[in-house]
Design an enzyme around this catalytic site. Structure first.
Site, PDB file in Angstrom:
ATOM      1  N   TYR A 104     -14.786   5.965   8.197  1.00 46.77           N
ATOM      2  CA  TYR A 104     -13.750   6.405   7.255  1.00 46.77           C
ATOM      3  C   TYR A 104     -14.168   6.008   5.842  1.00 46.77           C
ATOM      4  O   TYR A 104     -14.433   4.840   5.577  1.00 46.77           O
ATOM      5  CB  TYR A 104     -12.427   5.720   7.621  1.00 46.77           C
ATOM      6  CG  TYR A 104     -11.211   6.092   6.790  1.00 46.77           C
ATOM      7  CD1 TYR A 104     -10.177   6.826   7.354  1.00 46.77           C
ATOM      8  CD2 TYR A 104     -11.073   5.692   5.467  1.00 46.77           C
ATOM      9  CE1 TYR A 104      -9.041   7.152   6.623  1.00 46.77           C
ATOM     10  CE2 TYR A 104      -9.955   6.017   4.723  1.00 46.77           C
ATOM     11  CZ  TYR A 104      -8.939   6.749   5.304  1.00 46.77           C
ATOM     12  OH  TYR A 104      -7.827   7.074   4.569  1.00 46.77           O
ATOM     13  N   THR A 133      -4.800  10.573  -0.629  1.00 52.70           N
ATOM     14  CA  THR A 133      -6.182  10.391  -0.158  1.00 52.70           C
ATOM     15  C   THR A 133      -6.523  11.399   0.937  1.00 52.70           C
ATOM     16  O   THR A 133      -5.645  12.014   1.539  1.00 52.70           O
ATOM     17  CB  THR A 133      -6.408   8.977   0.403  1.00 52.70           C
ATOM     18  OG1 THR A 133      -5.525   8.771   1.516  1.00 52.70           O
ATOM     19  CG2 THR A 133      -6.175   7.925  -0.663  1.00 52.70           C
ATOM     20  N   HIS A 175       0.789  -1.237   0.000  1.00 53.14           N
ATOM     21  CA  HIS A 175       0.000   0.000   0.000  1.00 53.14           C
ATOM     22  C   HIS A 175       0.823   1.290   0.000  1.00 53.14           C
ATOM     23  O   HIS A 175       0.310   2.347  -0.383  1.00 53.14           O
ATOM     24  CB  HIS A 175      -0.920   0.008   1.228  1.00 53.14           C
ATOM     25  CG  HIS A 175      -2.191   0.767   1.012  1.00 53.14           C
ATOM     26  ND1 HIS A 175      -2.267   1.912   0.242  1.00 53.14           N
ATOM     27  CD2 HIS A 175      -3.457   0.562   1.464  1.00 53.14           C
ATOM     28  CE1 HIS A 175      -3.499   2.367   0.226  1.00 53.14           C
ATOM     29  NE2 HIS A 175      -4.248   1.564   0.955  1.00 53.14           N
TER      30      HIS A 175
END
Length: 788
Positions: free
Chosen positions: A591, A604, A475
């Protein structure tokens, strides 16, 4: 070792007559062709650097400026207003000696034209940057576009009329703005109001106001200074402190997965599926390297998104450290790393400068599958080091993998274009238990056996025994939309462009003289083997605790939702709020990931989906309030959610700003009770939408079975849920739900059922409004007579 012999370019022996030199022309030709390929890539990079360096102008526009200046000079006018003469006076003495007066004037005119051209480019780029900084268009109602926005769209299209390369817009994208402290604090308090009691909210308000009036302004000054200096004031700290500095396992906690088609497996031949998949991925890499991919844009607009995340997609790995990991990226790699039955292989994908055909790659993969050799001692579960805690892996790497055969083999894995696992299991939806099979498929992609994936690679491809495929992505280097774009291209190219023969094999011919894939050699001491067992135990406990549930929701899709004039994402997010309330009896901090790629190097931002409006709707619905009132509250909640999403996209979010203020406070060595409490709040409902970005690649009308399953991730909180969803076509939404078995209050299957029920209940509620409106219109308006 046959591959070693074939790599020898020449041999010589000493005889009484002298030295007998024997050249291998085949090997020399391969060396030559590989060199040609490398130089072609360098030339291509240089050409692309020039083209994107002058965007939105073109390199040929320089010639136009030169001709225009020379033409005006020919008419005996001076367009430079004396600058050409001044340039001529400052030419080097050597040019004064070697050139005539006319030649000096020509050189001066060329210099002036070039400077003018560069100035025009900078002006155009500045104008484009200003235009891309305008975000008011996002907040205008559909169908009610202001004149300012119409002019703005025209100007953006005018400056973007030239066909851009992948990175052409990078220098024209605006920098992410730093919100005002006052705005962020007020938005934060508004976001937590439905989660706190009156005394709790009063206490939090006092903490927030104290922070705003005192320490906040001091931290804000440092942050604004960074925003003036850095390209993006968030992204480098986000990458380092959220991802790379984490010392816990990245498997499940950070890495995420992507799935194959839901109903279709293009071939059941494992080697063939691997051959086409490798080819498709390398074709995509070629497009990235040549910048032939179109820049991603906000759907339905001409507004470009930052493409910086594409740079580290291939030839990238995350290397462990004691305090922080490091991302390593190499410019190129001509091989991939393959794992099968406890053995690691290096598979060369180029020969004599050309990419191997899918059929040749299938042939090479089949050789690996047919290889009967056993794993070397300690080799079979070596990948568990990447699945466990980071510090032990870092220590093992420094002590035992920094030299010798272990370093060479580890380099082969880390420098590979990507990692491939040839899995012995069969996965997919088909069988007697399709629901359970999908859940097992998701768990397999998320963590596998905890040792048969290399979790440090930018992404790992998994090819199962029955031909099913999937990927596991690290990630830190990029977010899911970037990987999803790659995976969409791979699936579509595999199924619709490359295709298979009738018996399921790849198309094309095979050059039988290909050297076999190279077994990687290891010397694993007992200390490393002991640590492998320890890391595997940590990873296995983590994997066993994950409860995954994947289900396609086929009752309706975005088509029905849009007919109600509601945002599909808002509809789903409010449904998740209703499902969570029914599941846990209350609300939680929620979230939802939103992108900030409207800005350079943006990643993000968080959309706090649990709002005052959404909680008011859920309470009204569950308390049996009148349907008309519930419908009004739902539309208010939907509008509020859309506004929150827009604010997050345009740099007016809450969480990244507070995160960066917290980092500054740590650097200054000061404590903030407010920031400490905010950053420690658990996200018990973590959600993300996997966007379908290239629908033109999939013909769902003629091939409705080729539906993507999307992907998912592990739960963020020990007592929470992770929910990923993908809106496929007009009539389906695929959900991925995760939680932990160790938490008695969560259950992924139960929550999945609550999601389905919430979606259906809200659709019935809102559809009743449409039916009532239609029947009312029928009573008040005369119906036209049929004309026969």
């Amino acid at each position: 070792m046959a591959e070693a012999h074939q790599a020898v370019a020449f041999q010589f022996t000493i005889t009484p007559e002298g030295i007998d030199l024997q050249l291998s022309y085949q090997a020399l030709n391969q060396i030559y062709m590989s060199g040609v390929r490398s130089w072609k890539k360098r030339v291509s990079r240089m050409r692309n650097s020039l083209i994107k360096g002058v965007y939105p102008a073109s390199p040929s526009s320089w010639l136009f400026v030169v001709i225009a200046i020379l033409a005006t000079m020919y008419t005996r006018s001076d367009p430079s207003m004396g600058l050409i003469t001044k340039i001529q006076h400052h030419l080097p003495l050597s040019l004064h000696v070697s050139l005539s007066a006319q030649g000096q004037t020509m050189v001066s005119a060329l210099v002036f034209s070039t400077l003018l051209w560069l100035s025009l480019i900078l002006a155009l780029r500045f104008c484009l940057k200003l235009l891309l900084s305008y975000h008011r268009w996002m907040f205008e109602q559909h169908g009610r576009v202001s004149n300012v926005t119409k002019v703005w769209v025209t100007l953006v299209r005018l400056l973007s009329s030239r066909k851009p390369l992948l990175y052409s817009y990078q220098t024209s994208l605006p920098h992410l703005p730093v919100p005002a402290i006052k705005d962020t604090v007020s938005r934060y308090l508004l976001s937590v109001r439905p989660l706190l009691t009156d005394p709790e909210f009063k206490r939090m308000s006092e903490l927030a106001n104290g922070f705003e009036l005192n320490l906040g302004n001091r931290l804000q000054r440092y942050l604004k200074l960074k925003s003036l200096w850095a390209t993006n004031y968030v992204s480098d700290w986000w990458e380092e402190y959220i991802y790379l500095r984490s010392r816990s396992p990245i498997m499940v906690n950070s890495n995420y997965y992507g799935m194959d088609f839901l109903y279709v497996t293009p071939t059941s031949v494992q080697a063939a599926r691997a051959g086409n998949t490798i080819t498709a991925l390398l074709l995509y890499r070629r497009k990235v390297n040549r910048e032939e991919l179109k820049p991603s844009r906000v759907p339905g607009t001409v507004i470009p998104l930052c493409a910086a995340q594409c740079e580290r997609m291939f030839n990238t790995t995350r290397t462990p450290g004691d305090e922080t990991d490091v991302l390593q990226h190499w410019q190129d790699s001509e091989f991939v790393a393959v794992y099968h039955k406890g053995r690691f292989f290096r598979l060369w994908v180029y020969r004599a400068g050309r990419l191997l055909s899918p059929r040749e790659l299938e042939y090479q993969i089949q050789r690996i599958l047919d290889d009967p050799s056993p794993p070397q001692p300690g080799e079979d579960k070596l990948g568990a080091l990447t699945a466990g805690d980071r510090i032990p892996w870092s220590q093992m790497r420094k002590r035992y993998f920094s030299s010798g055969v272990n370093k060479r083999s580890l380099d082969a894995i880390e420098r590979a274009a990507f990692f491939i696992t040839l899995d012995d299991d069969e996965q997919g939806m088909k069988g007697d238990d399709p629901v359970g099979n999908l859940d097992r498929y998701a768990k397999s992609l998320l963590h596998g056996k905890c040792y048969d994936r290399w979790f440090d690679k930018s992404f790992s491809i998994v090819i199962y025994k029955n031909g099913k495929s999937g990927l596991n992505a690290e990630h830190s280097w990029a977010d899911a939309p970037t990987v999803a774009h790659l995976w969409e291209y791979t699936l579509a190219t595999d199924a619709f462009q490359l295709g298979y023969t009738e018996d399921g094999h790849c198309k094309g011919e095979v050059e039988r003289s290909l050297p076999p894939p190279q077994r990687l050699v290891w010397d694993i001491p007992s200390e490393v083997q002991a640590q492998v067992c320890s890391s595997l135990a940590v990873a296995q406990a983590l994997a066993d605790d994950v409860d995954c549930h994947v289900f396609p929701f086929k009752e309706f899709g975005k088509g029905r939702i849009k007919k109600l004039r509601i945002s599909p994402d808002a509809f789903i997010q409010i449904s998740l709020q209703l499902a969570y309330y029914r599941d846990r009896g209350g609300f939680c901090l929620t979230y939802e990931a939103s992108m900030t790629r409207l800005f350079r190097e943006g990643r993000t931002e968080t959309v706090r989906s649990c709002s005052n409006e959404s909680s008011a709707f859920v309470n009204a619905l569950e308390n049996g309030e009148a349907e008309e009132q519930c419908r009004g509250l739902f539309r208010m909640a939907s509008e509020r959610h859309q506004n929150l999403y827009r604010m997050a996209m345009t740099g007016a979010g809450i969480d990244r700003h507070l995160f960066c203020l917290y980092v500054v406070s740590k650097y200054l060595g000061v404590e903030s009770p407010f920031l400490k409490e905010v950053l420690s709040e658990p996200w018990r409902l973590s959600t993300s939408q996997t966007p379908v970005q290239q629908m033109e690649l999939f013909d769902l009308k003629n091939y409705p079975d080729f539906v993507s399953l999307g992907g998912g991730f592990g739960p963020v909180a020990d007592d929470g849920y992770g929910v990923s969803y993908i809106i496929v076509g007009e009539d389906m939404i695929n959900f991925h739900v995760s939680s932990k078995y160790s938490c008695g209050g969560t259950d992924s299957h139960r929550f999945g059922a609550q999601i389905s029920k919430a979606l259906q209940d809200i659709l019935n509620l809102m559809s009743a409004d449409t039916k009532t409106s239609s029947s009312s219109k029928g009573l008040t308006q005369p119906q036209p007579k049929k004309v026969l």
